[in-house]
Write a protein that holds these residues in place. Structure first.
Motif, PDB file in Angstrom:
ATOM      1  N   ARG A  81      14.675  34.095 -13.638  1.00 16.81           N
ATOM      2  CA  ARG A  81      14.831  34.790 -12.359  1.00 16.81           C
ATOM      3  C   ARG A  81      15.614  36.102 -12.554  1.00 16.81           C
ATOM      4  NH1 ARG A  81      14.471  33.700  -6.652  1.00 16.81           N
ATOM      5  NH2 ARG A  81      14.756  35.792  -5.815  1.00 16.81           N
ATOM      6  N   TYR A 142       2.773  36.179  -7.698  1.00 21.59           N
ATOM      7  CA  TYR A 142       1.957  35.208  -6.969  1.00 21.59           C
ATOM      8  C   TYR A 142       1.213  34.277  -7.922  1.00 21.59           C
ATOM      9  CZ  TYR A 142      -1.438  33.244  -3.755  1.00 21.59           C
ATOM     10  OH  TYR A 142      -2.219  32.380  -3.041  1.00 21.59           O
ATOM     11  N   TYR A 147       5.239  32.261  -6.533  1.00 23.38           N
ATOM     12  CA  TYR A 147       5.829  32.570  -5.228  1.00 23.38           C
ATOM     13  C   TYR A 147       4.720  32.741  -4.195  1.00 23.38           C
ATOM     14  CZ  TYR A 147      10.173  33.617  -7.725  1.00 23.38           C
ATOM     15  OH  TYR A 147      11.292  33.535  -8.493  1.00 23.38           O
ATOM     16  N   GLU A 151       7.581  35.156   0.329  1.00 23.40           N
ATOM     17  CA  GLU A 151       8.690  35.333  -0.613  1.00 23.40           C
ATOM     18  C   GLU A 151       8.547  36.649  -1.385  1.00 23.40           C
ATOM     19  OE1 GLU A 151       9.578  30.616  -1.666  1.00 23.40           O
ATOM     20  OE2 GLU A 151       8.008  31.712  -2.743  1.00 23.40           O
TER      21      GLU A 151
ATOM     22  N   MET B   1      12.465  28.455  -4.512  1.00 28.45           N
ATOM     23  CA  MET B   1      11.817  29.626  -5.012  1.00 28.45           C
ATOM     24  C   MET B   1      10.342  29.511  -4.921  1.00 28.45           C
ATOM     25  SD  MET B   1      10.640  30.527  -8.341  1.00 28.45           S
ATOM     26  CE  MET B   1       9.928  30.044  -9.628  1.00 28.45           C
ATOM     27  N   SER B   2       9.756  28.900  -5.917  1.00 26.86           N
ATOM     28  CA  SER B   2       8.307  28.871  -5.806  1.00 26.86           C
ATOM     29  C   SER B   2       7.942  27.919  -4.691  1.00 26.86           C
ATOM     30  CB  SER B   2       7.694  28.411  -7.118  1.00 26.86           C
ATOM     31  OG  SER B   2       7.785  27.044  -7.249  1.00 26.86           O
ATOM     32  N   SER B   3       7.067  28.361  -3.897  1.00 29.78           N
ATOM     33  CA  SER B   3       6.732  27.533  -2.747  1.00 29.78           C
ATOM     34  C   SER B   3       5.752  26.457  -3.161  1.00 29.78           C
ATOM     35  CB  SER B   3       6.144  28.400  -1.649  1.00 29.78           C
ATOM     36  OG  SER B   3       4.918  28.889  -2.074  1.00 29.78           O
ATOM     37  N   ASN B   6       1.808  26.803  -1.718  1.00 25.32           N
ATOM     38  CA  ASN B   6       1.035  28.012  -1.997  1.00 25.32           C
ATOM     39  C   ASN B   6      -0.415  27.760  -1.597  1.00 25.32           C
ATOM     40  OD1 ASN B   6       2.657  29.979  -2.836  1.00 25.32           O
ATOM     41  ND2 ASN B   6       2.437  29.602  -5.031  1.00 25.32           N
TER      42      ASN B   6
END
Lengths: 192, 567
Positions: A81, A142, A147, A151, B1-3, B6
């Protein structure tokens, strides 16, 4: 009061050593994650030189802020990150992240079956690096980091719709590249 | 963080993620060197920041001490002045004259004052003349511009158009003189002494033109033998103004009464002046900020010195120790090697604090209501002891005869305080009986500290104190109970002493106190004292690992408040 204390893992020892500023521990952490982080940085940077700059700055940030690591996620994720944020910051500083408030909707992106088995990692990285910076960012965040567009919008300071729009364009460009590569390959095979 | 949700992720994204998320790439070989350089630069910046902080801290401490010193000096000077010149304090302050806003106001104010003074001067012309003479003789009141004041007022009075300068004190014509510096005046018109109107008593009667421009900061009225003040107008003068004497007899009586009153006033003033020093002294004593403090602190002392690890023993002396450490093939040296390790472990286990104490006599100065500065002198004796089974035996070889001779055996502790072991051969031998070793350090201390006190109730209070002290080594000794083993003792003058002659320490203490009497308090609480440096002067040269010593003890102090007891 804790009756039993959890034995310290190797990662805990590594973190404590880095917090104490021990250079050998810092080197160990670097050795542990440098290859993966280099690949991450190369996806966000247009060249390997810039990727190294990002990584250098990123690791300095990691060591400077490791005492703030709360251990609520894997250390690798935290380091990754930081690398991503450093990449975004550097690209922002170079004015490559010109925000265009595109209102165009992404529309329905056709589901395409893609098989990347035949491509080397260098080829794939080359394709991603050839994208325009803003497309590259959105695509990485993406498609690879996972994400969602909301976001990504927050991270890049753009709207969710803009993120979707830029992603669809990036995807279209990459699909075009892959199709051209396939066509060239088939022509090459036929000619032989 | 990462959903996790998605949406609309297709094969395309999944495929890229599968290939690239965990991908690896080889960074440039010199990348770590660059990071290392950046980290070093950053650490240097942090170091510089810390250095800056410590510099600022040192500057703040310096300012604090300077301000404290200045306050003390101010306090001393203030006390001395108050005691040395009590008369000044006893006299009422001269009332400063209000600065006239305009010339008309100045003239009006002056005329009002002049009326009163002129009336008094008229009432007692002889006395005024005598006063002038006395004033001239003492030099306290002068007319310096050649205007004769010794003659009669008729002929000596300034004429219209005369400029004159006046000095502080009495002026026969003005009656008021500026106290601070000379002032210049201009007289136009008549004065009481040279006009008919004045002779008949009509000072400001119609026809008497009288103007004066004068500047002054403060004025005083002098009349008769004793100086009068604004706050204490001369009663006789007022009386005379109200009832003018009609004959010489009445005038004589009035004059005599005035003189008696003046004499009484002078006597009273003399008495007051003689009483003033005592009053000032008593007041100073009553408001004293000073206190005396005696403290006794029994402590346990940790000298924080270890014995060397055999693997880290000095390798450059070329003696048998070195050989033993380098190659355990020599049996004797190997035994020594093992003994060193055993002695080290034994020392670590058996060393324990012995009875230590510190006594201090300090003077306290109250900086604020609850904050006190304490400084003085003290003495501390710090001890530690251990039990040992091992001694160090050192041998020299005589160059010609190759005959070996042995130095006095010493404790391993003493031998490892420096990089010695410079003899030709050294061995650590096990003795038959264990012996006790005592380590003692005597210091003369000069402590400076701050103490904060907070009342719990009328009789009890809590306190917290912190300070620093300079510790001057008087003596250090290592004595053993084994007669064969050499005891050593160093004084501050010994050049071969491995111990530091001067070192600084910091201490902190908290506790409770009780007021035994209005002036006397007893305080009790734990105290920690930590030395800022090692006991050994050059720890880098010492074979034994050196730490900074510390002591933990119980502070018992008696405090005697000078002067007025606490209400």
């Amino acid at each position: 009061m804790k009756l039993f204390t959890k034995p310290k893992s190797e990662e805990d020892k590594l973190i404590e050593g880095c917090v104490a500023g021990k250079r050998d521990m810092q080197r160990m952490l670097y050795d542990l994650y440098s290859r993966k982080m280099m690949a991450v940085c190369m996806r966000y940077a247009p060249t390997s030189f810039e990727a190294e700059d990002i990584m250098q700055e990123g690791f300095v940030k990691v060591f400077a802020n490791i005492q703030n690591f709360k251990r609520d996620c894997p250390l690798e994720f935290w380091v990754r990150r930081i690398m991503i944020n450093t990449a975004l910051k550097q690209l922002r500083q170079k004015s490559l992240m010109t925000v265009s408030h595109e209102t165009e909707e992404a529309g329905n992106i056709a589901s395409t079956d893609v098989n990347l088995t035949g491509y080397s990692m260098d080829e794939l990285l080359g394709m991603i690096q050839s994208l325009a910076p803003r497309y590259r960012m959105v695509f990485n965040l993406y498609a690879i980091e996972g994400y969602n567009h909301k976001e990504i919008g927050e991270m890049l300071g753009i709207s969710e719709g803009t993120s979707k729009s830029q992603y669809s364009r990036a995807r279209a460009i990459l699909q075009g590249m892959l199709e051209r590569q396939d066509k060239t390959y088939q022509e090459h095979v036929i000619s032989q | 963080m990462s959903s996790a949700n998605n949406q609309k992720r297709h094969t395309f994204e999944e495929e890229f993620q599968r290939r690239l998320y965990d991908a690896e790439a080889r960074p440039a070989p010199d990348l770590w060197a660059r990071i290392d350089h950046d980290l070093t630069v950053q650490e240097n910046k942090d170091y510089k920041k810390r250095v800056l902080f410590y510099r600022q801290l040192a500057a703040a401490c310096f300012v604090l001490f300077a301000v404290t010193g200045a306050l003390l000096a101010y306090y001393y000077n203030g006390s001395n002045q108050g005691g040395a010149q009590p008369g000044i304090a006893a006299l009422p302050a001269t009332k400063p004259a209000a600065t006239p806003a305009t010339v008309e106001e100045a003239m009006k104010a002056y005329a009002t004052q002049q009326e009163e003074a002129a009336a008094m001067a008229y009432t007692y012309p002889e006395e005024a003349t005598a006063t002038r003479k006395a004033a001239n003789a003492t030099g306290t009141s002068q007319n310096t511009n050649g205007i004769a004041v010794e003659s009669s007022t008729q002929s000596d009075a300034p004429q219209a158009g005369d400029y004159f300068n006046v000095a502080p004190g009495y002026s026969p014509y003005l009656g008021y003189t500026p106290m601070a510096g000379r002032s210049r005046g201009y007289v136009s018109g008549g004065f009481p002494g040279n006009t008919d109107g004045a002779a008949s008593g009509g000072l400001f009667s119609p026809g008497n033109r009288y103007t004066q421009i004068i500047t002054w900061e403060s004025v005083t009225i002098t009349f008769g033998n004793a100086p009068a003040t604004f706050g204490q107008p001369n009663a006789a003068g007022r009386q005379s103004l109200a009832a003018r004497p009609q004959s010489f007899a009445e005038m004589s009586e009035a004059q005599q009464a005035s003189r008696q009153q003046a004499q009484q006033s002078a006597q009273t003033r003399t008495q007051l002046a003689s009483q003033q020093p005592k009053a000032v002294e008593a007041e100073t004593k009553a408001n004293s900020r000073w206190s005396l403090n005696l403290a006794y602190v029994p402590t346990v002392f940790e000298q924080n010195i270890g014995l060397p690890d055999p693997l880290t023993m000095p390798q450059n002396s070329g003696n048998r120790f070195s050989l033993a450490a380098a190659g355990p093939s020599v049996n004797a040296s190997k035994e020594s090697f093992q003994n060193i390790a055993a002695a080290r472990d034994e020392f670590k286990e058996s060393t324990q604090p012995a009875y230590s104490f510190a006594v201090e006599a300090k003077a306290g100065f109250k900086l604020k209501e609850k904050l006190k500065l304490l400084t003085g002198i003290g003495y501390s004796e710090s001890r530690s002891r251990s039990k040992s089974n091992f001694i160090v035996r050192q041998f020299w070889v005589k160059p010609r005869s190759n005959e070996r001779y042995e130095l006095s055996p010493t404790t391993f502790f003493v031998s490892s305080l420096n990089d010695g072991f410079s003899s030709d051969s050294v061995s650590v031998a096990r003795t038959g009986d264990s012996f006790n070793t005592e380590y003692k350090y005597r210091h003369l201390t000069v402590p400076v500290g701050l103490q904060y006190e907070h009342d719990i109730n009328k009789d009890w209070f809590v306190y917290a104190g912190a300070g620093v002290a300079a510790n001057f080594l008087l003596e250090s000794s290592v004595t053993t109970s084994n007669q064969e083993v050499q005891s050593v003792s160093y004084t501050a003058d010994d050049t071969d002493s491995p111990f530091r002659n001067v070192q600084f320490s910091g201490n902190g203490s908290i506790g409770v106190g009780k007021r035994i009497s209005p002036n006397l308090t007893l305080a009790l609480g734990p105290e920690v004292r930590s030395y800022f440096s090692t006991l050994v002067a050059d720890p880098d040269k010492a074979a034994a690992p050196q730490g900074k010593p510390y002591a933990i003890g119980m502070n018992m102090s008696l405090n005697y408040q000078l002067g007025n007891p606490r209400k």
